[in-house]
Write a protein that holds these residues in place. Structure first.
Motif, PDB file in Angstrom:
ATOM      1  N   ILE A  14       0.815  -1.206   0.000  1.00  0.00           N
ATOM      2  CA  ILE A  14       0.000   0.000   0.000  1.00  0.00           C
ATOM      3  C   ILE A  14       0.858   1.270   0.000  1.00  0.00           C
ATOM      4  N   VAL A  15       0.289   2.315  -0.599  1.00  0.00           N
ATOM      5  CA  VAL A  15       0.848   3.665  -0.537  1.00  0.00           C
ATOM      6  C   VAL A  15      -0.192   4.540   0.137  1.00  0.00           C
ATOM      7  N   ILE A  16       0.193   5.151   1.253  1.00  0.00           N
ATOM      8  CA  ILE A  16      -0.701   6.077   1.958  1.00  0.00           C
ATOM      9  C   ILE A  16      -0.393   7.497   1.505  1.00  0.00           C
ATOM     10  N   ILE A  17      -1.422   8.203   1.071  1.00  0.00           N
ATOM     11  CA  ILE A  17      -1.283   9.620   0.721  1.00  0.00           C
ATOM     12  C   ILE A  17      -2.059  10.400   1.777  1.00  0.00           C
ATOM     13  N   ILE A  56       3.243   9.067   0.989  1.00  0.00           N
ATOM     14  CA  ILE A  56       3.454  10.341   0.305  1.00  0.00           C
ATOM     15  C   ILE A  56       2.810  11.399   1.194  1.00  0.00           C
ATOM     16  N   ILE A  57       3.609  12.352   1.641  1.00  0.00           N
ATOM     17  CA  ILE A  57       3.145  13.344   2.597  1.00  0.00           C
ATOM     18  C   ILE A  57       2.749  14.632   1.865  1.00  0.00           C
ATOM     19  N   LYS A  85      -1.857  21.700  -4.410  1.00  0.00           N
ATOM     20  CA  LYS A  85      -0.779  20.875  -4.968  1.00  0.00           C
ATOM     21  C   LYS A  85      -1.334  19.632  -5.665  1.00  0.00           C
ATOM     22  N   TYR A  86      -2.564  19.724  -6.131  1.00  0.00           N
ATOM     23  CA  TYR A  86      -3.248  18.534  -6.648  1.00  0.00           C
ATOM     24  C   TYR A  86      -2.479  17.835  -7.770  1.00  0.00           C
ATOM     25  N   GLU A  87      -2.014  18.583  -8.742  1.00  0.00           N
ATOM     26  CA  GLU A  87      -1.341  17.956  -9.892  1.00  0.00           C
ATOM     27  C   GLU A  87      -0.075  17.226  -9.459  1.00  0.00           C
ATOM     28  N   HIS A  88       0.669  17.795  -8.516  1.00  0.00           N
ATOM     29  CA  HIS A  88       1.877  17.129  -7.996  1.00  0.00           C
ATOM     30  C   HIS A  88       1.498  15.848  -7.251  1.00  0.00           C
ATOM     31  N   ILE A  89       0.414  15.930  -6.482  1.00  0.00           N
ATOM     32  CA  ILE A  89      -0.027  14.768  -5.701  1.00  0.00           C
ATOM     33  C   ILE A  89      -0.480  13.640  -6.635  1.00  0.00           C
ATOM     34  N   LYS A  90      -1.243  14.006  -7.649  1.00  0.00           N
ATOM     35  CA  LYS A  90      -1.734  12.986  -8.586  1.00  0.00           C
ATOM     36  C   LYS A  90      -0.581  12.353  -9.372  1.00  0.00           C
ATOM     37  N   ASP A 125       6.258  10.323  19.789  1.00  0.00           N
ATOM     38  CA  ASP A 125       7.121   9.659  20.768  1.00  0.00           C
ATOM     39  C   ASP A 125       8.396   9.183  20.054  1.00  0.00           C
ATOM     40  N   PRO A 126       9.548   9.242  20.711  1.00  0.00           N
ATOM     41  CA  PRO A 126      10.831   8.947  20.068  1.00  0.00           C
ATOM     42  C   PRO A 126      10.869   7.604  19.337  1.00  0.00           C
ATOM     43  N   GLU A 127      10.233   6.585  19.894  1.00  0.00           N
ATOM     44  CA  GLU A 127      10.303   5.254  19.274  1.00  0.00           C
ATOM     45  C   GLU A 127       9.483   5.155  17.982  1.00  0.00           C
ATOM     46  N   LEU A 128       8.631   6.142  17.741  1.00  0.00           N
ATOM     47  CA  LEU A 128       7.787   6.123  16.546  1.00  0.00           C
ATOM     48  C   LEU A 128       8.378   6.917  15.387  1.00  0.00           C
ATOM     49  N   ILE A 129       9.305   7.831  15.696  1.00  0.00           N
ATOM     50  CA  ILE A 129       9.816   8.753  14.677  1.00  0.00           C
ATOM     51  C   ILE A 129      10.557   8.011  13.565  1.00  0.00           C
ATOM     52  N   GLY A 130      11.457   7.090  13.937  1.00  0.00           N
ATOM     53  CA  GLY A 130      12.271   6.374  12.949  1.00  0.00           C
ATOM     54  C   GLY A 130      11.449   5.598  11.933  1.00  0.00           C
ATOM     55  N   PRO A 131      10.584   4.680  12.387  1.00  0.00           N
ATOM     56  CA  PRO A 131       9.769   3.911  11.436  1.00  0.00           C
ATOM     57  C   PRO A 131       8.862   4.799  10.574  1.00  0.00           C
ATOM     58  N   TYR A 132       8.335   5.867  11.160  1.00  0.00           N
ATOM     59  CA  TYR A 132       7.470   6.782  10.394  1.00  0.00           C
ATOM     60  C   TYR A 132       8.263   7.443   9.270  1.00  0.00           C
ATOM     61  N   ARG A 133       9.420   7.996   9.596  1.00  0.00           N
ATOM     62  CA  ARG A 133      10.229   8.675   8.573  1.00  0.00           C
ATOM     63  C   ARG A 133      10.709   7.705   7.495  1.00  0.00           C
ATOM     64  N   LYS A 134      11.017   6.489   7.906  1.00  0.00           N
ATOM     65  CA  LYS A 134      11.491   5.476   6.954  1.00  0.00           C
ATOM     66  C   LYS A 134      10.415   5.131   5.921  1.00  0.00           C
ATOM     67  N   SER A 135       9.155   5.247   6.311  1.00  0.00           N
ATOM     68  CA  SER A 135       8.061   4.890   5.403  1.00  0.00           C
ATOM     69  C   SER A 135       7.768   5.968   4.362  1.00  0.00           C
ATOM     70  N   ILE A 136       8.311   7.172   4.543  1.00  0.00           N
ATOM     71  CA  ILE A 136       8.033   8.296   3.641  1.00  0.00           C
ATOM     72  C   ILE A 136       8.920   8.205   2.397  1.00  0.00           C
ATOM     73  N   ILE A 137       8.261   8.115   1.237  1.00  0.00           N
ATOM     74  CA  ILE A 137       9.012   8.068  -0.021  1.00  0.00           C
ATOM     75  C   ILE A 137       9.013   9.412  -0.742  1.00  0.00           C
ATOM     76  N   LEU A 138       8.088  10.302  -0.357  1.00  0.00           N
ATOM     77  CA  LEU A 138       8.021  11.623  -0.983  1.00  0.00           C
ATOM     78  C   LEU A 138       7.297  12.575  -0.051  1.00  0.00           C
ATOM     79  N   ASP A 139       7.855  13.779   0.094  1.00  0.00           N
ATOM     80  CA  ASP A 139       7.237  14.788   0.959  1.00  0.00           C
ATOM     81  C   ASP A 139       6.888  16.015   0.115  1.00  0.00           C
ATOM     82  N   LEU A 140       5.611  16.235  -0.084  1.00  0.00           N
ATOM     83  CA  LEU A 140       5.112  17.375  -0.864  1.00  0.00           C
ATOM     84  C   LEU A 140       4.498  18.441   0.032  1.00  0.00           C
ATOM     85  N   SER A 141       4.791  18.377   1.328  1.00  0.00           N
ATOM     86  CA  SER A 141       4.084  19.234   2.273  1.00  0.00           C
ATOM     87  C   SER A 141       4.598  20.673   2.305  1.00  0.00           C
ATOM     88  N   ASN A 142       5.800  20.899   1.785  1.00  0.00           N
ATOM     89  CA  ASN A 142       6.362  22.261   1.830  1.00  0.00           C
ATOM     90  C   ASN A 142       6.105  23.048   0.548  1.00  0.00           C
TER      91      ASN A 142
END
Length: 267
Positions: free
Chosen positions: A135-138, A161-162, A171-176, A250-267
């Protein structure tokens, strides 16, 4: 459809789904901004296209509260009665009485339900949609679906994809484009307000499998917390609650969360 029928239609027939709620209705009717998305004429027109999409692999879902409020708690019942009084006539001219809509409350499985004894059973059914799937979560940058809970522990692989948590449609066109690049042969899970409504419809028309699943994570967290009301959740933006818990993970959640991100379009 009932909640169970809606989930079964998605899983059994591999259908994509777009969910419309009060926010999408307001944008559609040009009745003003909503909390995390400003009024946009193009977006309003795109939501109308979603309502008219009759792709056999696509399901349009509406909240069952526009038909009956008997299963809802008093606060939800009062809200929807007032909403229908204000907007029902205009909506009735747009909606199709001959189309069998899915139930958008397939993601609203706890906080507003009068009978919460079936909530866990419903969440278990929803989890079968992505069981053993890639799965890919957007999602918005403060949504963090499944972080700190087991909602997606049954997937095969998970990538993210964030996107901006406010006014994502800008940012719709970038997201699509990102969705089509990374979502081939995968289940695309979208939690992005009205942008998700449009995106899942258009992705389905392009041959992808896309499910609009917004609210599922916060509702699941509320159930795990056993809260009696819509309350703040640490590390998440909750649209229906003021954030009194902060956005730090929480510190133990940051690593796995960041590792799952393949693209950040939030900025």
């Amino acid at each position: 459809m009932t909640i169970a029928e809606t989930i079964a239609d998605i899983t059994d027939n591999k259908k994509s789904i777009s969910r419309l709620g009060d926010g999408e209705f307001k944008l559609l009717l040009k009745a003003g901004d909503i909390g995390f998305q400003k009024q946009d004429l193009e977006l309003s027109n795109k939501i109308l296209e979603v309502i008219y999409n009759r792709n056999p692999k696509f399901l349009i879902a509406l909240p069952d509260s526009i038909a009956t409020t008997k299963t809802h708690k008093r606060f939800a019942k009062v809200y929807w009665i007032m909403f229908i009084n204000n907007h029902g006539k205009a909506l009735s001219k747009i909606l199709d009485k001959n189309y069998r809509y899915g139930n958008a409350n397939m993601t609203r499985l706890y906080a507003g339900m009068r009978n919460q004894s079936k909530s866990k059973e419903y969440f278990d059914k929803v989890r079968t949609i992505w069981e053993n799937k890639d799965i890919v979560i957007i999602e918005g940058n403060l949504s963090r679906l499944g972080v700190g809970n087991d909602l997606f522990d049954n997937v095969k692989t998970l990538q993210r994809i964030i996107c901006p948590h406010k006014n994502a449609y800008e940012k719709y066109e970038h997201i699509k484009k990102a969705a089509t690049k990374y979502g081939a042969d995968k289940l695309i899970v979208v939690a992005l307000g009205p942008t998700a409504t449009v995106l899942c419809s258009e992705l389905c028309n392009d041959g992808f499998w896309a499910v609009d699943i917004g609210h599922i994570d916060v509702e699941y967290m509320w159930m795990l917390m056993g809260t009696t009301q819509r309350t703040a959740i640490k590390g998440r933006h909750v649209n229906e609650s003021n954030n009194s818990e902060g956005y730090e993970l929480d510190p133990e959640l940051i690593g796995p969360y960041r590792k799952s991100i393949i693209l950040d379009l939030s900025n």
